[in-house]
Scaffold this active site. Structure first.
Site, PDB file in Angstrom:
ATOM      1  N   ASP A 154       0.852  -1.188   0.000  1.00 40.57           N
ATOM      2  CA  ASP A 154       0.000   0.000   0.000  1.00 40.57           C
ATOM      3  C   ASP A 154       0.888   1.239   0.000  1.00 40.57           C
ATOM      4  O   ASP A 154       1.892   1.294   0.719  1.00 40.57           O
ATOM      5  CB  ASP A 154      -0.925  -0.024   1.225  1.00 40.57           C
ATOM      6  CG  ASP A 154      -2.086   0.944   1.082  1.00 40.57           C
ATOM      7  OD1 ASP A 154      -3.233   0.482   0.961  1.00 40.57           O
ATOM      8  OD2 ASP A 154      -1.838   2.179   1.089  1.00 40.57           O
ATOM      9  N   ILE A 155       0.504   2.244  -0.778  1.00 37.29           N
ATOM     10  CA  ILE A 155       1.308   3.465  -0.895  1.00 37.29           C
ATOM     11  C   ILE A 155       1.285   4.283   0.404  1.00 37.29           C
ATOM     12  O   ILE A 155       2.197   5.094   0.640  1.00 37.29           O
ATOM     13  CB  ILE A 155       0.816   4.299  -2.113  1.00 37.29           C
ATOM     14  CG1 ILE A 155       1.909   5.190  -2.656  1.00 37.29           C
ATOM     15  CG2 ILE A 155      -0.436   5.086  -1.786  1.00 37.29           C
ATOM     16  CD1 ILE A 155       1.595   5.770  -4.028  1.00 37.29           C
ATOM     17  N   ASN A 188     -13.056  -3.217   2.065  1.00 34.66           N
ATOM     18  CA  ASN A 188     -14.012  -2.131   2.215  1.00 34.66           C
ATOM     19  C   ASN A 188     -14.973  -2.173   1.032  1.00 34.66           C
ATOM     20  O   ASN A 188     -14.550  -2.337  -0.114  1.00 34.66           O
ATOM     21  CB  ASN A 188     -13.288  -0.778   2.263  1.00 34.66           C
ATOM     22  CG  ASN A 188     -12.440  -0.639   3.513  1.00 34.66           C
ATOM     23  OD1 ASN A 188     -12.849  -1.079   4.586  1.00 34.66           O
ATOM     24  ND2 ASN A 188     -11.264  -0.036   3.376  1.00 34.66           N
ATOM     25  N   HIS A 213      -7.011  -5.795   1.898  1.00 28.36           N
ATOM     26  CA  HIS A 213      -5.901  -5.248   2.679  1.00 28.36           C
ATOM     27  C   HIS A 213      -5.361  -6.356   3.583  1.00 28.36           C
ATOM     28  O   HIS A 213      -6.134  -7.094   4.199  1.00 28.36           O
ATOM     29  CB  HIS A 213      -6.391  -4.133   3.607  1.00 28.36           C
ATOM     30  CG  HIS A 213      -6.869  -2.885   2.934  1.00 28.36           C
ATOM     31  ND1 HIS A 213      -6.080  -1.760   2.819  1.00 28.36           N
ATOM     32  CD2 HIS A 213      -8.059  -2.575   2.362  1.00 28.36           C
ATOM     33  CE1 HIS A 213      -6.778  -0.796   2.209  1.00 28.36           C
ATOM     34  NE2 HIS A 213      -7.980  -1.262   1.925  1.00 28.36           N
ATOM     35  N   GLY A 224     -15.377   3.252   3.592  1.00 32.99           N
ATOM     36  CA  GLY A 224     -13.999   3.705   3.391  1.00 32.99           C
ATOM     37  C   GLY A 224     -13.377   3.276   2.080  1.00 32.99           C
ATOM     38  O   GLY A 224     -12.175   3.462   1.882  1.00 32.99           O
ATOM     39  N   GLN A 225     -14.184   2.712   1.180  1.00 34.26           N
ATOM     40  CA  GLN A 225     -13.610   2.307  -0.112  1.00 34.26           C
ATOM     41  C   GLN A 225     -13.310   3.546  -0.950  1.00 34.26           C
ATOM     42  O   GLN A 225     -14.169   4.421  -1.110  1.00 34.26           O
ATOM     43  CB  GLN A 225     -14.577   1.380  -0.875  1.00 34.26           C
ATOM     44  CG  GLN A 225     -13.937   0.781  -2.128  1.00 34.26           C
ATOM     45  CD  GLN A 225     -14.849  -0.200  -2.866  1.00 34.26           C
ATOM     46  OE1 GLN A 225     -16.014  -0.356  -2.523  1.00 34.26           O
ATOM     47  NE2 GLN A 225     -14.309  -0.845  -3.883  1.00 34.26           N
ATOM     48  N   HIS A 236     -10.144  -5.153  -3.583  1.00 29.53           N
ATOM     49  CA  HIS A 236      -8.803  -5.397  -3.029  1.00 29.53           C
ATOM     50  C   HIS A 236      -8.930  -5.850  -1.589  1.00 29.53           C
ATOM     51  O   HIS A 236      -9.796  -5.393  -0.856  1.00 29.53           O
ATOM     52  CB  HIS A 236      -7.929  -4.146  -3.120  1.00 29.53           C
ATOM     53  CG  HIS A 236      -8.584  -2.903  -2.603  1.00 29.53           C
ATOM     54  ND1 HIS A 236      -9.475  -2.173  -3.358  1.00 29.53           N
ATOM     55  CD2 HIS A 236      -8.504  -2.276  -1.406  1.00 29.53           C
ATOM     56  CE1 HIS A 236      -9.913  -1.145  -2.650  1.00 29.53           C
ATOM     57  NE2 HIS A 236      -9.342  -1.188  -1.451  1.00 29.53           N
TER      58      HIS A 236
HETATM   59  P1  5GP Z   1      -9.662   1.467   0.105  1.00 24.89           P
HETATM   60  O1  5GP Z   1      -9.738   2.746   0.912  1.00 24.89           O
HETATM   61  O2  5GP Z   1     -10.348   1.636  -1.240  1.00 24.89           O
HETATM   62  O3  5GP Z   1     -10.106   0.246   0.826  1.00 24.89           O
HETATM   63  O4  5GP Z   1      -8.127   1.218  -0.140  1.00 24.89           O
HETATM   64  C1  5GP Z   1      -7.413   1.750  -1.196  1.00 24.89           C
HETATM   65  C2  5GP Z   1      -5.965   1.671  -0.796  1.00 24.89           C
HETATM   66  O5  5GP Z   1      -5.165   1.887  -1.943  1.00 24.89           O
HETATM   67  C3  5GP Z   1      -5.544   2.740   0.231  1.00 24.89           C
HETATM   68  O6  5GP Z   1      -5.050   2.114   1.400  1.00 24.89           O
HETATM   69  C4  5GP Z   1      -4.490   3.551  -0.504  1.00 24.89           C
HETATM   70  O7  5GP Z   1      -3.428   3.971   0.334  1.00 24.89           O
HETATM   71  C5  5GP Z   1      -4.024   2.616  -1.584  1.00 24.89           C
HETATM   72  N1  5GP Z   1      -3.571   3.280  -2.800  1.00 24.89           N
HETATM   73  C6  5GP Z   1      -4.188   4.320  -3.418  1.00 24.89           C
HETATM   74  N2  5GP Z   1      -3.501   4.669  -4.524  1.00 24.89           N
HETATM   75  C7  5GP Z   1      -2.423   3.826  -4.584  1.00 24.89           C
HETATM   76  C8  5GP Z   1      -1.337   3.700  -5.507  1.00 24.89           C
HETATM   77  O8  5GP Z   1      -1.212   4.421  -6.511  1.00 24.89           O
HETATM   78  N3  5GP Z   1      -0.424   2.722  -5.261  1.00 24.89           N
HETATM   79  C9  5GP Z   1      -0.530   1.894  -4.160  1.00 24.89           C
HETATM   80  N4  5GP Z   1       0.430   0.977  -4.013  1.00 24.89           N
HETATM   81  N5  5GP Z   1      -1.542   1.986  -3.278  1.00 24.89           N
HETATM   82  C10 5GP Z   1      -2.473   2.939  -3.494  1.00 24.89           C
END
Ligand code: 5GP
Ligand code: ZN
Length: 113
Positions: free
Chosen positions: A31-32, A86, A101, A92-93, A99
């Site tokens: 995760d970034i 999520n 986590h 929180g998506q 994906h």
């Molecule tokens: P969500 O909030 O949709 O469950 O999770 C999305 C996740 O993707 C977040 O934890 C966010 O930090 C990660 N993310 C968003 N953009 C990027 C990216 O460009 N590269 C990587 N490696 N992770 C990302």
């Protein structure tokens, strides 16, 4: 590949990511913005929007994500970890390509906020 989907672009190699695992149908990458010492995402290469849009034909694939995520966790030195999907904005998506986590390496509180 769905146009303008960030994770489709990562799976196609159009946007770089720190990959931890890859095969024909899935990918794990860090995760970034990590929320724990180990925080990576497991995605299917197939574009599925979210858990609510998983079809019967995807059941084996989604099951494999759990197995591979657990193996990658072990490879990265953690035996205790949390798996999170999520679904939807209120949950929180932020990226609408399913994906999982995988978080670990510190003690995690329950319930999540
Ligand atoms: P969500 O909030 O949709 O469950 O999770 C999305 C996740 O993707 C977040 O934890 C966010 O930090 C990660 N993310 C968003 N953009 C990027 C990216 O460009 N590269 C990587 N490696 N992770 C990302
Ligand atoms: Zn996608």
């Amino acid at each position: 590949m769905t146009a303008d989907c960030l994770f489709c672009k990562i799976s196609a190699g159009e946007i770089p990511a720190e990959k931890l695992y890859e095969d024909d149908e899935m990918l794990a990458f860090r995760d970034i913005a990590p929320q724990a010492p180990v925080h990576f995402l497991v995605i299917p290469k197939k574009h599925i929007q979210d858990p609510a849009n998983v079809g019967e034909e995807d059941e084996a694939l989604i099951g494999r994500m759990m197995r591979i995520g657990s193996l990658v966790a072990k490879e990265n030195g953690i035996t205790d970890f949390r798996l999170i999907y999520n679904n939807g904005l209120e949950a929180g998506q932020t990226v609408f390509h399913i994906h999982m986590h995988v978080l670990g390496g510190r003690s995690l509180t329950w319930p999540p906020g």
